[in-house]
Design a protein around this motif. Structure first.
Motif, PDB file in Angstrom:
ATOM      1  N   ALA A   1       1.041  -1.028   0.008  1.00  0.00           N
ATOM      2  CA  ALA A   1       0.156   0.072   0.022  1.00  0.00           C
ATOM      3  C   ALA A   1       0.853   1.261  -0.202  1.00  0.00           C
ATOM      4  N   ASN A   2       0.099   2.516   0.053  1.00  0.00           N
ATOM      5  CA  ASN A   2       0.935   3.627   0.464  1.00  0.00           C
ATOM      6  C   ASN A   2       0.537   4.234   1.836  1.00  0.00           C
TER       7      ASN A   2
ATOM      8  N   GLY B   1      -4.525   2.704  -4.507  1.00  0.00           N
ATOM      9  CA  GLY B   1      -3.643   3.236  -5.572  1.00  0.00           C
ATOM     10  C   GLY B   1      -3.593   2.331  -6.658  1.00  0.00           C
TER      11      GLY B   1
ATOM     12  N   ASP C   1      -2.077  -2.767  -5.086  1.00  0.00           N
ATOM     13  CA  ASP C   1      -2.983  -2.085  -4.100  1.00  0.00           C
ATOM     14  C   ASP C   1      -4.334  -1.921  -4.535  1.00  0.00           C
TER      15      ASP C   1
ATOM     16  N   PRO D   1       2.863  -9.988  -1.738  1.00  0.00           N
ATOM     17  CA  PRO D   1       3.108  -9.823  -3.274  1.00  0.00           C
ATOM     18  C   PRO D   1       4.718  -9.273  -2.982  1.00  0.00           C
TER      19      PRO D   1
ATOM     20  N   ILE E   1       6.658  -6.708  -2.462  1.00  0.00           N
ATOM     21  CA  ILE E   1       6.496  -5.246  -1.974  1.00  0.00           C
ATOM     22  C   ILE E   1       7.710  -4.379  -2.421  1.00  0.00           C
TER      23      ILE E   1
ATOM     24  N   CYS F   1       8.450  -3.508  -5.196  1.00  0.00           N
ATOM     25  CA  CYS F   1       9.229  -3.898  -6.753  1.00  0.00           C
ATOM     26  C   CYS F   1       8.339  -3.511  -7.871  1.00  0.00           C
TER      27      CYS F   1
ATOM     28  N   ILE G   1       5.770  -0.137  -8.617  1.00  0.00           N
ATOM     29  CA  ILE G   1       5.809   1.401  -8.749  1.00  0.00           C
ATOM     30  C   ILE G   1       6.857   1.974  -7.843  1.00  0.00           C
ATOM     31  N   TYR G   2       7.336   1.579  -6.780  1.00  0.00           N
ATOM     32  CA  TYR G   2       8.239   1.901  -6.075  1.00  0.00           C
ATOM     33  C   TYR G   2       9.629   1.621  -6.263  1.00  0.00           C
TER      34      TYR G   2
ATOM     35  N   PHE H   1       4.030 -11.967  -9.676  1.00  0.00           N
ATOM     36  CA  PHE H   1       2.515 -11.862 -10.617  1.00  0.00           C
ATOM     37  C   PHE H   1       3.064 -12.300 -11.905  1.00  0.00           C
TER      38      PHE H   1
HETATM   39  N1  AR6 Z   1      -1.075  -9.972  -7.648  1.00  0.00           N
HETATM   40  C1  AR6 Z   1       0.238 -10.304  -7.442  1.00  0.00           C
HETATM   41  N2  AR6 Z   1       1.161  -9.372  -7.453  1.00  0.00           N
HETATM   42  C2  AR6 Z   1       0.693  -8.190  -8.097  1.00  0.00           C
HETATM   43  C3  AR6 Z   1      -0.580  -7.735  -8.446  1.00  0.00           C
HETATM   44  C4  AR6 Z   1      -1.584  -8.850  -8.304  1.00  0.00           C
HETATM   45  N3  AR6 Z   1      -2.734  -8.869  -8.459  1.00  0.00           N
HETATM   46  N4  AR6 Z   1      -0.681  -6.726  -9.289  1.00  0.00           N
HETATM   47  C5  AR6 Z   1       0.743  -6.365  -9.299  1.00  0.00           C
HETATM   48  N5  AR6 Z   1       1.528  -6.952  -8.824  1.00  0.00           N
HETATM   49  P1  AR6 Z   1       3.099  -2.407  -6.911  1.00  0.00           P
HETATM   50  P2  AR6 Z   1       4.981  -1.123  -4.659  1.00  0.00           P
HETATM   51  C6  AR6 Z   1       2.923  -6.887  -8.472  1.00  0.00           C
HETATM   52  O1  AR6 Z   1       3.529  -1.366  -7.875  1.00  0.00           O
HETATM   53  O2  AR6 Z   1       6.071  -1.159  -5.713  1.00  0.00           O
HETATM   54  C7  AR6 Z   1       0.536   1.580  -5.255  1.00  0.00           C
HETATM   55  O3  AR6 Z   1       0.036   2.763  -6.120  1.00  0.00           O
HETATM   56  C8  AR6 Z   1       3.834  -6.234  -9.417  1.00  0.00           C
HETATM   57  O4  AR6 Z   1       3.852  -6.798 -10.649  1.00  0.00           O
HETATM   58  O5  AR6 Z   1       1.901  -2.901  -6.825  1.00  0.00           O
HETATM   59  O6  AR6 Z   1       5.051  -1.683  -3.585  1.00  0.00           O
HETATM   60  C9  AR6 Z   1       0.496   1.800  -3.894  1.00  0.00           C
HETATM   61  O7  AR6 Z   1      -0.625   2.452  -3.487  1.00  0.00           O
HETATM   62  C10 AR6 Z   1       4.874  -5.823  -8.733  1.00  0.00           C
HETATM   63  O8  AR6 Z   1       5.802  -7.161  -8.802  1.00  0.00           O
HETATM   64  O9  AR6 Z   1       3.644  -2.029  -5.394  1.00  0.00           O
HETATM   65  C11 AR6 Z   1       1.677   2.516  -3.821  1.00  0.00           C
HETATM   66  O10 AR6 Z   1       1.439   4.073  -4.103  1.00  0.00           O
HETATM   67  C12 AR6 Z   1       4.413  -6.041  -7.134  1.00  0.00           C
HETATM   68  O11 AR6 Z   1       3.150  -6.665  -7.184  1.00  0.00           O
HETATM   69  C13 AR6 Z   1       2.515   1.854  -4.545  1.00  0.00           C
HETATM   70  O12 AR6 Z   1       1.696   1.324  -5.865  1.00  0.00           O
HETATM   71  C14 AR6 Z   1       4.479  -4.707  -6.370  1.00  0.00           C
HETATM   72  O13 AR6 Z   1       4.341  -3.704  -7.171  1.00  0.00           O
HETATM   73  C15 AR6 Z   1       3.542   0.744  -3.836  1.00  0.00           C
HETATM   74  O14 AR6 Z   1       4.137   0.347  -4.904  1.00  0.00           O
END
Ligand code: AR6
Length: 173
Positions: free
Chosen positions: A22-23, A29, A33, A119, A121, A123, A125-126, A158
């Motif tokens: 999450a954020n 988001g 998330d 997931p 975490i 990896c 958007i961040y 994913f």
């Molecule tokens: N199931 C499993 N993994 C997934 C799924 C899914 N349905 N969808 C995406 N992933 P991210 P972060 C993977 O960007 O980097 C949000 O806007 C994705 O391919 O979801 O922690 C929040 O609100 C990647 O490998 O999370 C924050 O602002 C992994 O999940 C921000 O993004 C994490 O990617 C958090 O960024």
């Protein structure tokens, strides 16, 4: 083995808890998330809104975790954690990422849960490099699981490319 690496959509998993990347607002988001909020339904957003703010707009500081119900998900609970944004690695990112995994598992154990899916975490958007994130995550999980022997963990990638990176970190050749 209490840690398993799988390739799946985390919103479909029938486990005690799925972890959300999450954020700090906890109000949804993109990425996983967004997928979790869409699949869990608007009741999740309402539950998140009701969590206390530690400072204006902040319901979960980076490296911490909070728990809600799973609502329309197959999972009974959602553990929301906020990973660090990758800034090159010298702004405390590894310790903050390790804390996400540790605090999420501790919260699961406090609620008597047995199966938790994470997931990758930070990896997405961040921008955390997945090879580095996998090494940090696995070390934190292994250490925390020593204290919580009843917990089963799935690392839910994913896609196959991410799963291959995590398997490599798990079983370095
Ligand atoms: N199931 C499993 N993994 C997934 C799924 C899914 N349905 N969808 C995406 N992933 P991210 P972060 C993977 O960007 O980097 C949000 O806007 C994705 O391919 O979801 O922690 C929040 O609100 C990647 O490998 O999370 C924050 O602002 C992994 O999940 C921000 O993004 C994490 O990617 C958090 O960024």
């Amino acid at each position: 083995m209490p840690i398993e690496i799988i390739t799946a959509d985390i919103t479909r998993l029938d486990v005690d808890a799925v972890v959300n990347a999450a954020n700090p607002t906890l109000l949804g988001g993109g990425g996983v998330d967004g997928a979790i909020h869409r699949a869990a339904g608007l009741a999740l957003l309402e539950a998140c809104r009701q969590l206390p703010e530690s400072s204006p707009g902040i319901r979960c500081p980076v490296g911490e975790a909070r728990i809600t119900g799973g609502f329309a998900l197959p999972a009974r609970y959602i553990i929301h954690t906020v990973g660090p944004v990758w800034h090159g690695g010298d702004r405390g990112e590894p310790a903050l990422l390790a804390s996400c995994y540790r605090q999420s598992l501790q919260l699961a154990a406090m609620h008597g849960l047995r199966s938790v899916a994470f997931p990758a975490i930070s990896c997405g958007i961040y921008g955390y490099p997945p090879e580095r994130a996998a090494a940090v995550a696995l070390a934190a999980l292994r250490e925390t699981l020593l204290e919580h022997v009843d917990l089963q963990v799935q690392l839910c990638c994913f896609d196959m490319r991410m799963a291959a990176i995590w398997r490599q970190a798990f079983n370095p050749a």
